[in-house]
Design an enzyme around this catalytic site. Structure first.
Site, mmCIF file in Angstrom:
data_model
loop_
_atom_site.group_PDB
_atom_site.id
_atom_site.type_symbol
_atom_site.label_atom_id
_atom_site.label_comp_id
_atom_site.label_asym_id
_atom_site.label_seq_id
_atom_site.Cartn_x
_atom_site.Cartn_y
_atom_site.Cartn_z
ATOM 1 N N ARG A 140 22.836 35.295 -1.876
ATOM 2 C CA ARG A 140 23.120 34.011 -2.519
ATOM 3 C C ARG A 140 21.796 33.376 -2.913
ATOM 4 N NH1 ARG A 140 19.989 31.601 0.293
ATOM 5 N NH2 ARG A 140 20.721 29.667 -0.646
ATOM 6 N N GLN A 175 23.682 26.543 4.979
ATOM 7 C CA GLN A 175 22.511 27.319 4.530
ATOM 8 C C GLN A 175 21.211 26.733 5.073
ATOM 9 O OE1 GLN A 175 25.092 26.529 2.623
ATOM 10 N NE2 GLN A 175 25.440 27.978 0.959
ATOM 11 N N ASP A 178 20.463 25.527 -9.458
ATOM 12 C CA ASP A 178 21.303 26.639 -9.915
ATOM 13 C C ASP A 178 21.428 26.681 -11.430
ATOM 14 O OD1 ASP A 178 22.254 26.048 -6.995
ATOM 15 O OD2 ASP A 178 22.790 28.116 -7.497
HETATM 16 O O1 MRU Z 1 25.837 28.639 -2.581
HETATM 17 P P1 MRU Z 1 24.419 29.078 -2.527
HETATM 18 O O2 MRU Z 1 23.907 29.295 -1.147
HETATM 19 O O3 MRU Z 1 24.167 30.268 -3.440
HETATM 20 O O4 MRU Z 1 23.614 27.854 -3.156
HETATM 21 C C1 MRU Z 1 22.230 28.004 -3.363
HETATM 22 C C2 MRU Z 1 21.554 26.774 -3.834
HETATM 23 O O5 MRU Z 1 22.166 25.767 -4.130
HETATM 24 C C3 MRU Z 1 20.068 26.857 -4.006
HETATM 25 O O6 MRU Z 1 19.475 25.617 -3.784
HETATM 26 C C4 MRU Z 1 19.745 27.302 -5.440
HETATM 27 O O7 MRU Z 1 20.464 28.463 -5.771
HETATM 28 C C5 MRU Z 1 18.308 27.523 -5.642
HETATM 29 S S1 MRU Z 1 17.729 28.984 -4.860
HETATM 30 C C6 MRU Z 1 16.088 29.201 -5.209
#
Ligand code: MRU
Length: 376
Positions: free
Chosen positions: A54, A215, A256
């Site tokens: 992720r 996370q 993202d």
């Molecule tokens: O749902 P996730 O764990 O994939 O979400 C990840 C995030 O929101 C991060 O902050 C984002 O992808 C930036 S990663 C360098």
């Protein structure tokens, strides 16, 4: 000091075109470090979907390796069948998650590479089908590896540009995980911290636990501790009072997808932090590579927001924590309006408002950006 990042790669490729992807299963962290052997594009889609891998840049890299797996595992023995199998595999990978634009960015790049390696009019020579497809897979693997290596360099550059913003003695608040676990390198938001620490600055981090999938608790605090960074975990609801008490000098988060006007989608809860930071006069930075910008959309209202299963909210610690049948709304991301963002730290330098003008300028074709500040 010196601090060294003891990095467990989020993803890698083992062997040549007949090899497999190695994916660190982040759903098991921090309790267990287990690397999955991923041998097909459906398994890669599943790893992305269930967040074994992720973070925006990491899922782009994972999808690129997924394309290699699809090319190698296909049973198609005609050019037309091969092309349609690849188109189906790419569509499946793309449907794994909607918000991070890095996923579709990487897949478009792999599609272009496929077209170079196997142009529209080409047929498969009888008796040489396997050799020809092996060559195509080798070319795709080289491209996926290039995407991976470039991301590592982007992280490094983001870290160097961002480190220049941090003063020794500062406490940085971050949300979710935008570190090595989320990228092909040292991270985005966390690269800024690692880079400042490598410069000898005393930087401490507050990590939001990041409900519902934690996370921050499971991943950010784990990787920062391994990297020798002083980290304090707080529950999401504590961020307001921690900021209000003056303990935080700067917020740095990842992204993202960033629209042309600077509106930024990131993990749910980021928007609230940005409003809090503004209220308390604390700078709020987003750190992200060019591959996270979607210059095809004008504002954050066009960013698709992933909704995830109710159980992620209604169950915790392996048991139900909400009444059976309660309605749950579980958006995985929110959009922070650009006006709350102090600066966007990219490989091309720190982009400041006005964003529409300055993002266009930074990512104009042919513009390479400033080189990151040199470490002395
Ligand atoms: O749902 P996730 O764990 O994939 O979400 C990840 C995030 O929101 C991060 O902050 C984002 O992808 C930036 S990663 C360098």
């Amino acid at each position: 000091l010196p601090r060294k990042l003891d990095r467990v790669p989020a993803i890698g490729w083992v062997g040549g075109p007949d090899g497999h992807a190695a994916v660190l299963d982040q759903t098991l962290l921090p309790g267990k470090v287990k690397v999955l052997r991923v041998t097909g594009h459906e398994a890669m889609r599943d790893a992305i979907r269930r967040l074994a891998v992720r973070g925006a840049p990491a899922i782009g890299i994972a999808a690129a390796y997924g394309v290699v797996l699809a090319a190698r595992r296909t049973r198609a023995r005609s050019a037309a069948r091969f092309r349609s199998a690849m188109a189906r595999a790419i569509a499946r990978l793309e449907s794994a998650r909607p918000t991070a634009v890095n996923l579709s960015w990487a897949l478009r790049r792999m599609e272009r590479k496929l077209e170079d390696l196997f142009p529209g009019a080409r047929e498969l020579e009888a008796g040489r089908e396997d050799a020809a497809l092996r060559e195509v897979a080798a070319g795709l693997l080289a491209e996926a590896r290039a995407i991976h290596a470039e991301d590592e360099a982007l992280c490094e550059a983001i870290g160097r540009h961002g480190a220049a913003l941090l003063r020794s003695g500062w406490n940085v608040l971050t949300h979710c995980n935008a570190g090595a676990l989320a990228t092909g390198g040292s991270g985005t938001a966390l690269a800024v911290v690692y880079s400042a620490a490598a410069d000898g600055k005393d930087i401490k981090v507050f990590a939001d636990e990041t409900r519902p999938l934690l996370q921050g608790a499971r991943l950010t605090s784990w990787e920062l501790r391994r990297g020798g960074i002083d980290v304090t975990l707080i529950c999401d609801g504590a961020a307001a009072s921690v900021i209000a008490s003056g303990k935080v000098q700067c917020v740095v988060v990842g992204a993202d997808r960033i629209a042309r006007n600077g509106d930024t989608a990131n993990k749910i809860g980021t928007y609230g932090l940005a409003v809090l930071a503004r209220e308390h006069g604390v700078p709020f930075y987003v750190a992200a590579p060019g591959t996270t910008f979607d210059l095809g959309i004008g504002s954050g209202s066009e960013i698709p927001i992933e909704e995830r299963p109710a159980d992620e909210v209604a169950r915790s610690f392996g048991k139900r924590t909400a009444p059976e049948g309660v309605a749950v709304y579980n958006p995985a991301f929110d959009v922070t309006p650009a006006r709350y963002i102090t600066g966007i730290i990219t490989e091309r330098g720190v982009i400041r408002p006005p964003y529409t003008k300055n993002i266009a300028r930074a990512f104009r074709p042919g513009v390479r950006g400033r080189s990151p500040p040199r470490r002395t």
